[in-house]
Scaffold this motif. Structure first.
Motif, PDB file in Angstrom:
ATOM      1  N   LYS A 218       0.844  -1.192   0.000  1.00 33.66           N
ATOM      2  CA  LYS A 218       0.000   0.000   0.000  1.00 33.66           C
ATOM      3  C   LYS A 218       0.876   1.237   0.000  1.00 33.66           C
ATOM      4  O   LYS A 218       1.859   1.309   0.719  1.00 33.66           O
ATOM      5  CB  LYS A 218      -0.906   0.026   1.233  1.00 33.66           C
ATOM      6  N   GLN A 219       0.530   2.206  -0.844  1.00 36.01           N
ATOM      7  CA  GLN A 219       1.278   3.445  -0.938  1.00 36.01           C
ATOM      8  C   GLN A 219       0.322   4.624  -0.956  1.00 36.01           C
ATOM      9  O   GLN A 219      -0.773   4.529  -1.496  1.00 36.01           O
ATOM     10  CB  GLN A 219       2.107   3.488  -2.215  1.00 36.01           C
ATOM     11  N   VAL A 220       0.761   5.711  -0.374  1.00 37.81           N
ATOM     12  CA  VAL A 220       0.022   6.961  -0.460  1.00 37.81           C
ATOM     13  C   VAL A 220       0.440   7.626  -1.765  1.00 37.81           C
ATOM     14  O   VAL A 220       1.616   7.648  -2.105  1.00 37.81           O
ATOM     15  CB  VAL A 220       0.342   7.870   0.738  1.00 37.81           C
ATOM     16  N   ALA A 221      -0.520   8.155  -2.509  1.00 36.26           N
ATOM     17  CA  ALA A 221      -0.218   8.788  -3.791  1.00 36.26           C
ATOM     18  C   ALA A 221      -1.105  10.014  -3.965  1.00 36.26           C
ATOM     19  O   ALA A 221      -2.122  10.179  -3.296  1.00 36.26           O
ATOM     20  CB  ALA A 221      -0.451   7.809  -4.934  1.00 36.26           C
ATOM     21  N   PHE A 222      -0.688  10.884  -4.871  1.00 31.45           N
ATOM     22  CA  PHE A 222      -1.510  12.019  -5.251  1.00 31.45           C
ATOM     23  C   PHE A 222      -2.525  11.527  -6.272  1.00 31.45           C
ATOM     24  O   PHE A 222      -2.181  10.773  -7.182  1.00 31.45           O
ATOM     25  CB  PHE A 222      -0.656  13.117  -5.897  1.00 31.45           C
ATOM     26  N   ASP A 223      -3.783  11.941  -6.127  1.00 38.95           N
ATOM     27  CA  ASP A 223      -4.760  11.568  -7.151  1.00 38.95           C
ATOM     28  C   ASP A 223      -4.617  12.528  -8.339  1.00 38.95           C
ATOM     29  O   ASP A 223      -3.803  13.452  -8.327  1.00 38.95           O
ATOM     30  CB  ASP A 223      -6.191  11.541  -6.600  1.00 38.95           C
ATOM     31  N   ARG A 224      -5.391  12.289  -9.364  1.00 40.43           N
ATOM     32  CA  ARG A 224      -5.249  13.042 -10.613  1.00 40.43           C
ATOM     33  C   ARG A 224      -5.463  14.543 -10.420  1.00 40.43           C
ATOM     34  O   ARG A 224      -4.704  15.356 -10.936  1.00 40.43           O
ATOM     35  CB  ARG A 224      -6.250  12.514 -11.643  1.00 40.43           C
ATOM     36  N   SER A 225      -6.472  14.934  -9.668  1.00 37.70           N
ATOM     37  CA  SER A 225      -6.743  16.367  -9.485  1.00 37.70           C
ATOM     38  C   SER A 225      -5.661  17.033  -8.638  1.00 37.70           C
ATOM     39  O   SER A 225      -5.289  18.184  -8.897  1.00 37.70           O
ATOM     40  CB  SER A 225      -8.119  16.587  -8.870  1.00 37.70           C
ATOM     41  N   GLU A 226      -5.150  16.335  -7.636  1.00 41.92           N
ATOM     42  CA  GLU A 226      -4.063  16.889  -6.825  1.00 41.92           C
ATOM     43  C   GLU A 226      -2.810  17.085  -7.671  1.00 41.92           C
ATOM     44  O   GLU A 226      -2.168  18.138  -7.609  1.00 41.92           O
ATOM     45  CB  GLU A 226      -3.741  15.949  -5.655  1.00 41.92           C
ATOM     46  N   LEU A 227      -2.488  16.091  -8.467  1.00 43.81           N
ATOM     47  CA  LEU A 227      -1.306  16.185  -9.317  1.00 43.81           C
ATOM     48  C   LEU A 227      -1.467  17.286 -10.363  1.00 43.81           C
ATOM     49  O   LEU A 227      -0.520  18.016 -10.662  1.00 43.81           O
ATOM     50  CB  LEU A 227      -1.042  14.836  -9.986  1.00 43.81           C
ATOM     51  N   GLN A 228      -2.675  17.456 -10.888  1.00 37.70           N
ATOM     52  CA  GLN A 228      -2.935  18.527 -11.852  1.00 37.70           C
ATOM     53  C   GLN A 228      -2.723  19.899 -11.213  1.00 37.70           C
ATOM     54  O   GLN A 228      -2.116  20.789 -11.811  1.00 37.70           O
ATOM     55  CB  GLN A 228      -4.362  18.409 -12.404  1.00 37.70           C
ATOM     56  N   THR A 229      -3.183  20.072  -9.984  1.00 33.73           N
ATOM     57  CA  THR A 229      -3.005  21.332  -9.262  1.00 33.73           C
ATOM     58  C   THR A 229      -1.525  21.623  -9.041  1.00 33.73           C
ATOM     59  O   THR A 229      -1.054  22.747  -9.259  1.00 33.73           O
ATOM     60  CB  THR A 229      -3.738  21.273  -7.911  1.00 33.73           C
ATOM     61  N   ILE A 230      -0.779  20.603  -8.622  1.00 28.95           N
ATOM     62  CA  ILE A 230       0.653  20.774  -8.381  1.00 28.95           C
ATOM     63  C   ILE A 230       1.389  21.085  -9.685  1.00 28.95           C
ATOM     64  O   ILE A 230       2.222  21.991  -9.748  1.00 28.95           O
ATOM     65  CB  ILE A 230       1.244  19.522  -7.706  1.00 28.95           C
ATOM     66  N   LEU A 231       1.072  20.343 -10.746  1.00 28.30           N
ATOM     67  CA  LEU A 231       1.769  20.545 -12.017  1.00 28.30           C
ATOM     68  C   LEU A 231       1.416  21.871 -12.673  1.00 28.30           C
ATOM     69  O   LEU A 231       2.244  22.438 -13.409  1.00 28.30           O
ATOM     70  CB  LEU A 231       1.498  19.374 -12.959  1.00 28.30           C
ATOM     71  N   ASN A 232       0.221  22.393 -12.439  1.00 26.86           N
ATOM     72  CA  ASN A 232      -0.115  23.733 -12.940  1.00 26.86           C
ATOM     73  C   ASN A 232       0.802  24.786 -12.310  1.00 26.86           C
ATOM     74  O   ASN A 232       1.331  25.655 -13.005  1.00 26.86           O
ATOM     75  CB  ASN A 232      -1.576  24.070 -12.661  1.00 26.86           C
TER      76      ASN A 232
ATOM     77  N   TYR B 192       3.721  24.173 -10.912  1.00 23.73           N
ATOM     78  CA  TYR B 192       5.080  23.858 -11.357  1.00 23.73           C
ATOM     79  C   TYR B 192       5.342  24.435 -12.756  1.00 23.73           C
ATOM     80  O   TYR B 192       6.385  25.038 -12.994  1.00 23.73           O
ATOM     81  CB  TYR B 192       5.295  22.344 -11.350  1.00 23.73           C
ATOM     82  N   GLY B 193       4.389  24.286 -13.652  1.00 20.63           N
ATOM     83  CA  GLY B 193       4.535  24.810 -15.009  1.00 20.63           C
ATOM     84  C   GLY B 193       4.701  26.318 -15.037  1.00 20.63           C
ATOM     85  O   GLY B 193       5.516  26.858 -15.782  1.00 20.63           O
ATOM     86  N   ARG B 194       3.915  27.013 -14.210  1.00 16.85           N
ATOM     87  CA  ARG B 194       4.032  28.479 -14.144  1.00 16.85           C
ATOM     88  C   ARG B 194       5.409  28.901 -13.624  1.00 16.85           C
ATOM     89  O   ARG B 194       6.015  29.846 -14.122  1.00 16.85           O
ATOM     90  CB  ARG B 194       2.934  29.063 -13.253  1.00 16.85           C
ATOM     91  N   MET B 195       5.904  28.180 -12.625  1.00 21.27           N
ATOM     92  CA  MET B 195       7.192  28.536 -12.036  1.00 21.27           C
ATOM     93  C   MET B 195       8.357  28.177 -12.963  1.00 21.27           C
ATOM     94  O   MET B 195       9.370  28.871 -12.972  1.00 21.27           O
ATOM     95  CB  MET B 195       7.349  27.873 -10.668  1.00 21.27           C
ATOM     96  N   VAL B 196       8.232  27.128 -13.739  1.00 25.74           N
ATOM     97  CA  VAL B 196       9.253  26.792 -14.737  1.00 25.74           C
ATOM     98  C   VAL B 196       9.278  27.870 -15.806  1.00 25.74           C
ATOM     99  O   VAL B 196      10.346  28.336 -16.225  1.00 25.74           O
ATOM    100  CB  VAL B 196       9.004  25.400 -15.355  1.00 25.74           C
ATOM    101  N   ALA B 197       8.093  28.313 -16.248  1.00 26.44           N
ATOM    102  CA  ALA B 197       8.019  29.368 -17.260  1.00 26.44           C
ATOM    103  C   ALA B 197       8.620  30.672 -16.748  1.00 26.44           C
ATOM    104  O   ALA B 197       9.202  31.444 -17.517  1.00 26.44           O
ATOM    105  CB  ALA B 197       6.565  29.587 -17.674  1.00 26.44           C
ATOM    106  N   ALA B 198       8.525  30.908 -15.451  1.00 25.30           N
ATOM    107  CA  ALA B 198       9.103  32.110 -14.860  1.00 25.30           C
ATOM    108  C   ALA B 198      10.603  31.954 -14.600  1.00 25.30           C
ATOM    109  O   ALA B 198      11.266  32.911 -14.196  1.00 25.30           O
ATOM    110  CB  ALA B 198       8.394  32.439 -13.544  1.00 25.30           C
ATOM    111  N   GLY B 199      11.143  30.764 -14.805  1.00 27.77           N
ATOM    112  CA  GLY B 199      12.564  30.526 -14.610  1.00 27.77           C
ATOM    113  C   GLY B 199      12.966  30.234 -13.185  1.00 27.77           C
ATOM    114  O   GLY B 199      14.152  30.203 -12.859  1.00 27.77           O
ATOM    115  N   GLU B 200      11.996  30.007 -12.295  1.00 26.15           N
ATOM    116  CA  GLU B 200      12.287  29.766 -10.878  1.00 26.15           C
ATOM    117  C   GLU B 200      12.682  28.312 -10.595  1.00 26.15           C
ATOM    118  O   GLU B 200      13.567  28.061  -9.789  1.00 26.15           O
ATOM    119  CB  GLU B 200      11.065  30.123 -10.025  1.00 26.15           C
ATOM    120  N   TRP B 201      11.979  27.381 -11.199  1.00 22.55           N
ATOM    121  CA  TRP B 201      12.191  25.960 -10.929  1.00 22.55           C
ATOM    122  C   TRP B 201      12.613  25.258 -12.209  1.00 22.55           C
ATOM    123  O   TRP B 201      12.278  25.685 -13.308  1.00 22.55           O
ATOM    124  CB  TRP B 201      10.918  25.314 -10.396  1.00 22.55           C
TER     125      TRP B 201
END
Length: 126
Positions: free
Chosen positions: A29-43, A45-54
């Motif tokens: 058994k593992q704890v995981a992010f569900d699809r909506s949680e991962l989508q929120t995180i990746l949104n 992340y994408g903005r911060m990559v575009a800004a050059g931060e991450w």
């Protein structure tokens, strides 16, 4: 060994007695992010990559918690860790944002609200 013995062993029979069937081990058994949680995180992340931060990330799933680590450079320690710990869901909230030093920036029950601590607009001076 005759031809009949060979065909018997191919069908699963055993010349020595009954065959022992071992059940396939279940995945731990593992704890995981569900699809909506991962989508929120990746949104975010994408903005911060575009800004050059991450620049990089890693995802870890353990029996106790799920961790999304954010890096400025791959060779460094993670800048931030976004953790989901279901054991804390009824107390302080399952989600937390943790800095590389171990300081918890924000903890709560709603992921989007917790992630706002990382998505603050930068003040630009002229």
């Amino acid at each position: 060994m005759s031809e009949g013995d060979v065909s018997e062993s191919l069908r699963g029979g055993s010349m020595q007695g009954s065959a022992h069937i071992l059940p396939f081990p279940a995945a731990p058994k593992q704890v995981a992010f569900d699809r909506s949680e991962l989508q929120t995180i990746l949104n975010l992340y994408g903005r911060m990559v575009a800004a050059g931060e991450w620049r990089d990330y890693a995802i870890d799933f353990t029996p106790d918690k799920a961790v999304f680590s954010i890096y400025r450079r791959t060779s460094e320690m993670p800048l931030y860790r976004i953790e989901k710990d279901p054991k804390l869901a009824k107390k302080q909230g399952a989600y937390s944002v943790i800095v590389s030093t171990g300081l918890i920036l924000k903890r709560g029950h709603e992921l989007a609200r917790v992630l706002r601590v990382l998505d603050k607009p930068k003040v630009v001076s002229n």
